[in-house]
Scaffold this active site. Structure first.
Site, short mmCIF file in Angstrom:
data_model
loop_
_atom_site.label_atom_id
_atom_site.label_comp_id
_atom_site.label_asym_id
_atom_site.label_seq_id
_atom_site.Cartn_x
_atom_site.Cartn_y
_atom_site.Cartn_z
N ARG A 57 14.90 -44.15 -16.60
CA ARG A 57 13.73 -43.40 -16.91
C ARG A 57 13.33 -44.10 -18.33
O ARG A 57 12.07 -44.12 -18.71
CB ARG A 57 13.94 -42.14 -17.28
N GLU A 96 21.99 -28.55 -2.78
CA GLU A 96 20.96 -29.90 -2.73
C GLU A 96 21.55 -30.86 -1.43
O GLU A 96 22.21 -31.71 -1.83
CB GLU A 96 20.72 -30.28 -3.92
N LYS A 122 17.99 -26.34 -2.47
CA LYS A 122 17.05 -27.13 -2.76
C LYS A 122 16.87 -28.34 -1.98
O LYS A 122 17.92 -29.35 -1.82
CB LYS A 122 17.81 -27.65 -4.13
N SER A 167 11.44 -33.24 -5.87
CA SER A 167 10.26 -34.11 -5.86
C SER A 167 10.62 -35.25 -4.91
O SER A 167 9.65 -35.77 -4.12
CB SER A 167 9.59 -34.27 -6.60
N GLY A 220 10.66 -38.75 -5.21
CA GLY A 220 9.78 -39.79 -5.15
C GLY A 220 8.15 -39.45 -4.66
O GLY A 220 7.57 -40.41 -4.67
N ARG A 262 11.35 -35.79 -11.61
CA ARG A 262 10.47 -36.86 -11.87
C ARG A 262 8.93 -36.07 -11.82
O ARG A 262 8.22 -36.64 -12.72
CB ARG A 262 10.54 -37.91 -10.88
P1 13P Z 1 13.34 -35.22 -8.22
O1 13P Z 1 12.51 -34.21 -8.39
O2 13P Z 1 12.94 -36.08 -9.26
O3 13P Z 1 13.65 -35.90 -6.91
O4 13P Z 1 14.94 -34.63 -8.90
C1 13P Z 1 15.31 -33.31 -8.68
C2 13P Z 1 16.81 -33.53 -8.68
O5 13P Z 1 17.25 -32.75 -9.36
C3 13P Z 1 17.52 -34.33 -7.74
O6 13P Z 1 18.78 -33.90 -7.64
#
Ligand code: 13P
Length: 343
Positions: free
Chosen positions: A32, A177, A222, A264, A266, A295
């Site tokens: 980043r 997640e 998530k 999110s 990408g 992101r």
């Molecule tokens: P992004 O929203 O950038 O995909 O990241 C969320 C996240 O915590 C991925 O593990």
């Protein structure tokens, strides 16, 4: 003293609020910072996170919790205030990424399994003392020719469930997640392939959570949205993404789960906001639906900051705008007109 897991989980998905994923590992934050030509030193990483967590308007109105990286949960702001304290003062809950990353899975070429279960109970106890009340573990599922395999999905679901159980016995709400990637190495799949793989993955994850005796009322899911790969020639409309994502979630996620906070993955900032809003506008839904973006919450702020102290106010303004738009989306009230007015 004992806080109920279900109360913490509900606070994480409070009305109009969502989660800031600021848990980039040292490798990811370097990428980043490369985009703004900034060297990734410990101080630069601290300054960047301090910029975000000090955005009072965003933090107190739209952010319910922040996912931190191990280094960050131990860091102090320039004036000596622990970053965890800044988050708490804004009324948000500190959380911590506890997985050790997705590693090549033995005998499964092209697939990964997330590691980090060894010693996790002890680490969770320490993170609880440091102030964390929720954690995150990310599994990745890539779509390509002949992939994913059942073996890889199963191994990842099993690890997610073992992690979630360890969190719950340590007073920490697990964010579970399982990310079906839209930006993997190939990423040319269409939205229906994403639907099928997401459905399989979620079914497997909830089966493993059940076997592991995880209390669904004390966790947050998530997931990815159901969306075409970023290199696919046919991209689905926002309405189709919202419709198919809701369909798969209704098919797979029991109503006992208090909330679903999307990654999110990408998507562009505005896409991620728009999709979330469309889904909430299609309610009533059996669970809260909100954001846990990395992101899509940070990109504009990172660019405005550029690593310079004199840009902190501008960067906070950019972050606040994104947080506010997503806060509206969490209530189904976002529109591109609001985006333009507020920009
Ligand atoms: P992004 O929203 O950038 O995909 O990241 C969320 C996240 O915590 C991925 O593990």
């Amino acid at each position: 003293m004992s806080e109920k897991l279900s109360d913490i989980a509900q606070a994480m998905v409070a009305d109009g609020k969502g989660i800031l994923a600021a848990d980039e590992s040292t490798g990811t934050i370097k990428k980043r910072f490369d985009s703004i030509s900034l060297e990734s030193t410990e101080t630069a990483r601290r300054d960047y996170r301090e910029m975000l967590f000090g955005a009072d308007e965003a933090m107190s109105n739209y952010i319910s919790g922040v996912i931190l990286f191990d280094e960050t949960i131990r860091q102090k702001a320039a004036d000596g205030t622990p970053l965890v304290e800044m988050i708490r003062k804004a009324g948000a809950i500190p959380g911590i990424k506890v997985d050790a990353g997705a590693k090549d899975m033995a005998l499964f070429p092209g697939e990964k399994v997330t590691e980090g279960l060894d010693g996790l109970g002890g680490r969770l106890k320490e993170y609880h003392e440091l102030g964390a009340r929720f954690a995150k573990w990310r599994a990745v599922v890539d779509i390509a020719d002949g992939l994913p395999s059942f073996g890889a999905i199963h191994a990842n679901a099993h690890a997610l469930a073992r992690y979630a159980a360890l969190c719950q016995v340590n007073g920490i709400v697990p964010i579970v997640e399982p990310e079906v990637l839209m930006d993997g190495p190939v990423a040319s799949h269409d939205i229906d392939r994403c639907y099928a793989v997401t459905e399989f993955t979620l079914k497997e994850v909830f089966q493993e959570l059940y076997y592991a005796k995880v209390d669904l009322e004390g966790m947050i899911l998530k997931p990815n949205m159901v969306i075409a790969g970023k290199n696919a020639s046919a991209q689905a409309s926002p309405e189709e993404v919202a419709e198919k994502t809701l369909k798969v979630l209704k098919a797979c996620v029991p109503p006992a789960v208090p909330g679903i906070a999307f990654l999110s993955g990408g998507q562009s900032d505005e896409q991620a906001t728009h999709h979330l809003s469309l889904m909430n506008a299609a309610g009533p839904l059996p669970w809260k639906l909100t954001f846990s973006y990395g992101r899509a919450l940070q990109a504009a702020a990172l660019k405005a900051w550029g690593g310079k102290a004199e840009n902190v106010d501008a960067a906070r303004k950019a972050f606040t705008h994104r947080a506010k738009m997503n806060g509206l989306a969490a209530k189904g009230g976002y529109s591109s007109e609001l985006e333009q007015q507020a920009a």
